[in-house]
Design a protein around this motif. Structure first.
Motif: not given
Length: 225
Positions: A149-169
């Protein structure tokens, strides 16, 4: 908490290759205060539809200075402790100021930081007995809320890079356990994982990391303090 925020900021410097350990005894003076001539990012409240919980949910979102929708950014999902909610880091740690200062100093790449509520239930407020079973279990349920829910919402509405290499937790206490569980359990989604004073909700090592060599191959950085 402010020391932890500084460490988290360092952890998410996606352009840096970590070759050795360093120890920070004291954060630099003024690291969490507004600085003259430093451009300010923004903290906003966002609302997303959670099919996992069956309701809309809120999160805070930091966008860096000079943010625009034309330039894609890395993204960090930053989790709070068991007694907090989406406001905990912002109220107690001034993360926006720390990130602004680090970006101005060239120590942090501009990125989007999402500060969600890790208690995935309809009444997700930190009230009453926060150790009640359903409230504790909601922190585990948040994995599905985050991924579906949250990650798909962010990626649909904000210009984040949709690759694991650029996703941190990353997360603190209960959120640290979440970050380790969700991050190490989903290395196809996250390349940067940080647990800070992680709570005992962290899974057993043989369950969390059944194949250490694969984790080493998948991750850019695993940071534990």
């Amino acid at each position: 908490m402010k020391k932890l925020l500084l460490l988290i900021s360092i952890f998410v410097l996606i352009s840096v290759i970590v070759n050795s350990q360093s120890f920070i005894e004291n954060a630099p003076e003024g690291f969490d205060l507004p600085q003259t001539e430093v451009l300010a990012g923004k903290i906003d409240t966002i609302v997303y539809e959670s099919n996992t919980v069956g309701t809309t949910r809120n999160a805070l979102l930091y966008t860096p200075p000079c943010f625009n929708f034309e330039n894609q950014c890395p993204v960090l999902y930053l989790f709070h402790g068991i007694g907090g909610d989406e406001f905990e880091w912002y109220v107690n740690g001034s993360p926006n100021l720390i990130f602004d200062n680090l970006i101005a100093e060239g120590k942090m790449n501009p990125m989007i930081v999402v500060l969600p509520n890790g208690r995935a239930m309809k009444n997700d407020r930190a009230e009453g007995n926060i150790f009640e079973r359903d409230k504790v279990e909601a922190f585990s349920t948040f994995e599905q809320d985050l991924l579906n829910d949250l990650i798909p919402h962010i990626e649909a509405n904000y210009p984040v890079i949709k690759e694991r290499k650029y996703r941190a937790i990353a997360g603190l206490s209960m959120g640290g356990g979440q970050a380790l569980n969700f991050g190490l359990g989903n290395t196809n989604q996250f390349a940067w994982v940080g647990g800070f004073s992680s709570a005992p909700n962290t899974k057993e090592p043989n369950e969390l990391i059944p194949n250490p060599s694969k984790i080493n191959e998948d991750l850019e950085l695993l940071y534990i303090s």
